[in-house]
Design a protein around this motif. Structure first.
Motif, PDB file in Angstrom:
ATOM      1  N   ASP A 180       0.808  -1.223   0.000  1.00 14.15           N
ATOM      2  CA  ASP A 180       0.000   0.000   0.000  1.00 14.15           C
ATOM      3  C   ASP A 180       0.840   1.271   0.000  1.00 14.15           C
ATOM      4  N   ALA A 181       2.098   1.166   0.368  1.00 13.89           N
ATOM      5  CA  ALA A 181       2.988   2.337   0.422  1.00 13.89           C
ATOM      6  C   ALA A 181       4.419   1.865   0.174  1.00 13.89           C
ATOM      7  N   PRO A 182       4.802   1.684  -1.091  1.00 12.42           N
ATOM      8  CA  PRO A 182       6.117   1.115  -1.414  1.00 12.42           C
ATOM      9  C   PRO A 182       7.313   1.860  -0.807  1.00 12.42           C
ATOM     10  N   ASP A 183       7.179   3.141  -0.530  1.00 16.40           N
ATOM     11  CA  ASP A 183       8.280   3.905   0.065  1.00 16.40           C
ATOM     12  C   ASP A 183       8.309   3.791   1.590  1.00 16.40           C
ATOM     13  N   ASN A 184       7.329   3.114   2.152  1.00 17.74           N
ATOM     14  CA  ASN A 184       7.235   2.971   3.610  1.00 17.74           C
ATOM     15  C   ASN A 184       7.054   1.501   3.984  1.00 17.74           C
ATOM     16  N   PRO A 185       8.146   0.728   3.965  1.00 19.28           N
ATOM     17  CA  PRO A 185       8.026  -0.691   4.330  1.00 19.28           C
ATOM     18  C   PRO A 185       7.699  -0.853   5.806  1.00 19.28           C
ATOM     19  N   ASN A 226       8.755  -2.556   9.365  1.00 20.38           N
ATOM     20  CA  ASN A 226       9.897  -3.125  10.075  1.00 20.38           C
ATOM     21  C   ASN A 226       9.315  -4.312  10.837  1.00 20.38           C
ATOM     22  N   SER A 227       9.583  -5.505  10.359  1.00 18.15           N
ATOM     23  CA  SER A 227       8.917  -6.700  10.876  1.00 18.15           C
ATOM     24  C   SER A 227       9.899  -7.663  11.523  1.00 18.15           C
ATOM     25  N   GLY A 228       9.405  -8.387  12.507  1.00 16.94           N
ATOM     26  CA  GLY A 228      10.195  -9.400  13.186  1.00 16.94           C
ATOM     27  C   GLY A 228       9.494 -10.741  13.115  1.00 16.94           C
ATOM     28  N   LEU A 229      10.289 -11.795  12.997  1.00 16.68           N
ATOM     29  CA  LEU A 229       9.753 -13.151  12.922  1.00 16.68           C
ATOM     30  C   LEU A 229      10.567 -14.064  13.820  1.00 16.68           C
ATOM     31  N   ILE A 230       9.902 -15.019  14.420  1.00 16.68           N
ATOM     32  CA  ILE A 230      10.577 -16.044  15.202  1.00 16.68           C
ATOM     33  C   ILE A 230      10.223 -17.400  14.605  1.00 16.68           C
ATOM     34  N   PHE A 231      11.270 -18.195  14.366  1.00 18.46           N
ATOM     35  CA  PHE A 231      11.122 -19.555  13.859  1.00 18.46           C
ATOM     36  C   PHE A 231      11.572 -20.525  14.950  1.00 18.46           C
ATOM     37  N   ASN A 232      10.906 -21.665  15.037  1.00 21.40           N
ATOM     38  CA  ASN A 232      11.326 -22.681  16.000  1.00 21.40           C
ATOM     39  C   ASN A 232      12.407 -23.568  15.382  1.00 21.40           C
ATOM     40  N   SER A 233      12.838 -24.556  16.133  1.00 18.03           N
ATOM     41  CA  SER A 233      13.929 -25.429  15.688  1.00 18.03           C
ATOM     42  C   SER A 233      13.533 -26.364  14.547  1.00 18.03           C
ATOM     43  N   LYS A 234      12.263 -26.372  14.185  1.00 15.40           N
ATOM     44  CA  LYS A 234      11.802 -27.135  13.028  1.00 15.40           C
ATOM     45  C   LYS A 234      11.688 -26.239  11.791  1.00 15.40           C
ATOM     46  N   LEU A 272       6.005 -16.663  15.193  1.00 19.88           N
ATOM     47  CA  LEU A 272       5.660 -15.294  15.565  1.00 19.88           C
ATOM     48  C   LEU A 272       5.965 -14.360  14.406  1.00 19.88           C
ATOM     49  N   TYR A 273       5.034 -13.461  14.171  1.00 21.85           N
ATOM     50  CA  TYR A 273       5.170 -12.449  13.118  1.00 21.85           C
ATOM     51  C   TYR A 273       4.670 -11.141  13.706  1.00 21.85           C
ATOM     52  N   TYR A 274       5.510 -10.121  13.672  1.00 23.62           N
ATOM     53  CA  TYR A 274       5.203  -8.849  14.319  1.00 23.62           C
ATOM     54  C   TYR A 274       5.676  -7.696  13.450  1.00 23.62           C
ATOM     55  N   ARG A 275       4.889  -6.635  13.411  1.00 22.82           N
ATOM     56  CA  ARG A 275       5.279  -5.403  12.723  1.00 22.82           C
ATOM     57  C   ARG A 275       5.449  -4.291  13.751  1.00 22.82           C
ATOM     58  N   LYS A 276       6.610  -3.642  13.726  1.00 22.55           N
ATOM     59  CA  LYS A 276       6.911  -2.557  14.655  1.00 22.55           C
ATOM     60  C   LYS A 276       5.778  -1.533  14.661  1.00 22.55           C
ATOM     61  N   LEU A 277       5.302  -1.212  15.866  1.00 22.86           N
ATOM     62  CA  LEU A 277       4.155  -0.302  16.001  1.00 22.86           C
ATOM     63  C   LEU A 277       4.541   1.173  16.046  1.00 22.86           C
ATOM     64  N   HIS A 278       5.762   1.482  16.523  1.00 25.14           N
ATOM     65  CA  HIS A 278       6.149   2.875  16.730  1.00 25.14           C
ATOM     66  C   HIS A 278       7.424   3.233  15.975  1.00 25.14           C
ATOM     67  N   PRO A 279       7.317   3.599  14.697  1.00 25.47           N
ATOM     68  CA  PRO A 279       8.522   4.069  13.999  1.00 25.47           C
ATOM     69  C   PRO A 279       9.075   5.311  14.700  1.00 25.47           C
ATOM     70  N   GLU A 285      12.789   7.412  10.792  1.00 29.29           N
ATOM     71  CA  GLU A 285      12.566   6.153  10.076  1.00 29.29           C
ATOM     72  C   GLU A 285      11.412   6.253   9.077  1.00 29.29           C
ATOM     73  N   PRO A 286      11.575   5.609   7.941  1.00 30.86           N
ATOM     74  CA  PRO A 286      10.525   5.658   6.921  1.00 30.86           C
ATOM     75  C   PRO A 286       9.467   4.575   7.058  1.00 30.86           C
ATOM     76  N   TRP A 287       9.537   3.764   8.108  1.00 28.67           N
ATOM     77  CA  TRP A 287       8.652   2.602   8.219  1.00 28.67           C
ATOM     78  C   TRP A 287       7.191   3.010   8.408  1.00 28.67           C
ATOM     79  N   ALA A 288       6.326   2.188   7.876  1.00 24.89           N
ATOM     80  CA  ALA A 288       4.896   2.324   8.152  1.00 24.89           C
ATOM     81  C   ALA A 288       4.636   1.734   9.535  1.00 24.89           C
ATOM     82  N   PRO A 289       3.739   2.325  10.327  1.00 22.70           N
ATOM     83  CA  PRO A 289       3.427   1.731  11.631  1.00 22.70           C
ATOM     84  C   PRO A 289       2.766   0.366  11.456  1.00 22.70           C
ATOM     85  N   GLY A 290       3.100  -0.544  12.341  1.00 24.49           N
ATOM     86  CA  GLY A 290       2.510  -1.871  12.289  1.00 24.49           C
ATOM     87  C   GLY A 290       1.015  -1.843  12.559  1.00 24.49           C
TER      88      GLY A 290
END
Length: 149
Positions: free
Chosen positions: A32-37, A39-47, A52-59, A64-69
Motif C-alpha cells: 500500500d505504500a512502497p516507500d514505507n516498508p 519493520n517486521s520481526g519473525l521467530i522460527f522454531n527449531s523445526k 511469531l510475526y510482528y510489525r513494529k508499532l512505533h517508527p 525512520e521511513p517505516w509504516a506503523p505496524g
C-alpha cells in the motif's frame, strides 16, 4: 523483502538445519505504500516453522521511513515452555508495549534494535524498567558500533 521470500526461507532452513530457534528482522515490502516498508520481526522454531510475526508499532519519527505496524503484539509458546513476545527498537520506549506483552502472558520479551551508542543510557533504563515493572525478563539485542551516520 517479503515475508515468504527467499531470505525468510533461508532463515527457516538455518533454524531447521541447526535445530535452533531464531529471531529475525526484515524490512517488509508494503504493497500500500512502497516507500514505507514495515519493520517486521519473525521467530522460527527449531523445526523452521514460523511461530511469531510482528510489525513494529512505533517508527522513530521523523527519522525512520517505516509504516506503523497494524497487527498488535503476539505472544507465543517458546522453547522449554516459556512464553515469548517480540517488540522492535523504539517500541520499547513506551511502557504500554511491555505491559501488553505481560498482560498477554509473556515471561520473556525480546527487543531487537538498531540503536547506536548515543542512545545507550535510554536503552539500558527502558529495558530494565520494562522487565522490573512487568515481572518478566527482557532479552534485548542491539546493533553495536556505528551505522556510519
Amino acid at each position: 523483502c517479503d515475508r515468504g521470500g527467499k531470505e525468510m526461507l533461508a532463515c527457516a532452513e538455518a533454524c531447521r538445519e541447526h535445530k535452533i530457534w531464531g529471531c529475525f528482522s526484515i524490512m517488509e515490502r508494503n504493497p500500500d505504500a512502497p516507500d514505507n516498508p514495515f519493520n517486521s520481526g519473525l521467530i522460527f522454531n527449531s523445526k523452521g516453522e514460523e511461530l511469531l510475526y510482528y510489525r513494529k508499532l512505533h517508527p522513530w519519527c521523523p527519522v525512520e521511513p517505516w509504516a506503523p505496524g497494524d497487527l498488535g503484539i503476539p505472544v507465543i509458546d517458546g522453547p522449554n515452555g516459556c512464553k515469548l513476545a517480540l517488540i522492535i527498537c523504539h517500541d520499547g520506549m513506551f511502557p504500554e508495549m511491555a505491559r501488553e506483552c505481560a498482560y498477554k502472558g509473556a515471561e520473556i520479551m525480546i527487543r531487537t534494535a538498531g540503536y547506536t551508542a548515543p542512545i545507550r543510557h535510554a536503552w539500558k533504563i527502558t529495558n530494565q524498567s520494562n522487565a522490573f515493572q512487568n515481572l518478566m525478563v527482557t532479552a534485548s539485542v542491539c546493533m553495536s558500533g556505528s551505522d556510519g551516520t
